[in-house]
Write an enzyme that holds these catalytic residues in place. Structure first.
Site, PDB file in Angstrom:
ATOM      1  N   SER A 150      16.662  31.711  27.349  1.00  0.00           N
ATOM      2  CA  SER A 150      16.737  31.534  28.804  1.00  0.00           C
ATOM      3  C   SER A 150      17.108  30.086  29.077  1.00  0.00           C
ATOM      4  O   SER A 150      16.790  29.190  28.285  1.00  0.00           O
ATOM      5  CB  SER A 150      15.397  31.854  29.457  1.00  0.00           C
ATOM      6  OG  SER A 150      15.371  31.434  30.814  1.00  0.00           O
ATOM      7  N   TYR A 163       6.285  30.357  29.910  1.00  0.00           N
ATOM      8  CA  TYR A 163       7.538  31.010  29.503  1.00  0.00           C
ATOM      9  C   TYR A 163       8.531  30.042  28.866  1.00  0.00           C
ATOM     10  O   TYR A 163       9.079  30.308  27.791  1.00  0.00           O
ATOM     11  CB  TYR A 163       8.153  31.654  30.745  1.00  0.00           C
ATOM     12  CG  TYR A 163       9.410  32.445  30.534  1.00  0.00           C
ATOM     13  CD1 TYR A 163       9.366  33.704  29.951  1.00  0.00           C
ATOM     14  CD2 TYR A 163      10.647  31.957  30.958  1.00  0.00           C
ATOM     15  CE1 TYR A 163      10.528  34.460  29.785  1.00  0.00           C
ATOM     16  CE2 TYR A 163      11.800  32.694  30.807  1.00  0.00           C
ATOM     17  CZ  TYR A 163      11.741  33.947  30.217  1.00  0.00           C
ATOM     18  OH  TYR A 163      12.884  34.699  30.055  1.00  0.00           O
TER      19      TYR A 163
END
Length: 263
Positions: A150, A163
């Site tokens: 990501s 995350y």
């Protein structure tokens, strides 16, 4: 070929007769990529915890195989890898790790179990997969490993305390895998999407610039594999700015992020 060619891997263009194993295929990017590869003629094997969702996919895509598993369970991942090899009659041509867990978190509401859950799914599961598939891929001297990271792994971002670090770890892991495996004939890629419309991002309560569909994300990934890219980041109208932020001095970076999040 130019010295700094974008083609860092053997291109994956013709999917007829190839086998792809996708972990995290019950929804979102994983499921959309499974669909796209199936349409290109690949034999697709789908894994995730949600067995019902996998069976639904298989029923609509004859010839595919569903292997439900929890990526945090190392023996289950190892057993699934053996089942993949038996089903395909060989090592898979593509192994895509798309399993992921996301819950927004800040340091002011630190939640250790959630931090550990992110680590177990987003990073630990990838290690379980590597332990299971690397021996078979090394034995054949071909195949491609792809990890879904990501842009949240580029630098620290608000609400990404749990995350972001796991995705940063995947980026570093992919670079090390490439250095070790490229000369042995194996392909390695890291996929760093921006905002994609999935059940995970549906939790966000903030504006998501340049949001794209999971189907569009899958198209970007297949295009990147066809070009032999190592990193794929998309949509470029958003990710080019995220990549640029990595180069800013720390003071400029923190100031820019604060201004953006207050806007």
């Amino acid at each position: 070929m130019p010295l700094f060619s974008l083609r860092l891997n053997p291109p994956l263009r013709d999917w007829q007769g190839r086998t792809a194993w996708i972990l995290g295929a019950s929804s979102g990017i994983g499921r959309a990529t499974a669909e796209a590869l199936y349409k290109q003629g690949a034999g697709v094997i789908v894994s995730a915890r949600q067995g019902d969702a996998l069976q639904d996919f298989v029923q609509g895509h004859p010839g595919c195989l569903a292997l439900p598993l929890d990526v945090t369970d190392a023996p289950a991942v190892a057993a699934a890898a053996q089942a993949v090899q038996v089903h395909a009659g060989k090592a898979p041509d593509l192994v895509l790790y798309c399993a992921g867990h996301y819950l927004p978190q800040r340091a002011t509401a630190f939640d250790l179990p959630e931090m550990q859950r992110h680590l177990a799914v987003n990073y630990g599961g990838a290690l379980h997969l590597l332990d299971a598939v690397l021996p078979m891929l090394l034995a054949t001297g071909q195949g491609h490993l792809a990890l879904v990271g990501s842009v949240a792994g580029y630098r620290g971002l608000p609400m990404s305390l749990a995350y972001g670090p796991t995705k940063a770890a995947l980026n570093n892991l992919a670079e090390n895998l490439y250095l070790d495996l490229h000369d042995l004939g194996l392909g390695v890629s890291i996929i760093n999407p921006g905002f994609v419309d999935t059940p995970l991002t549906a939790q966000n309560r903030f504006s998501m610039p340049a949001l794209i569909s999971a189907d569009e994300a899958a198209r970007h990934m297949l295009h990147g594999w066809a070009q032999g890219r190592f990193e794929m980041n998309f949509p470029r109208r958003f990710t080019r700015w995220m990549r640029l932020l990595r180069c800013l001095p720390d003071a400029w970076y923190f100031s820019a992020v604060r201004r953006f999040t207050r806007a």
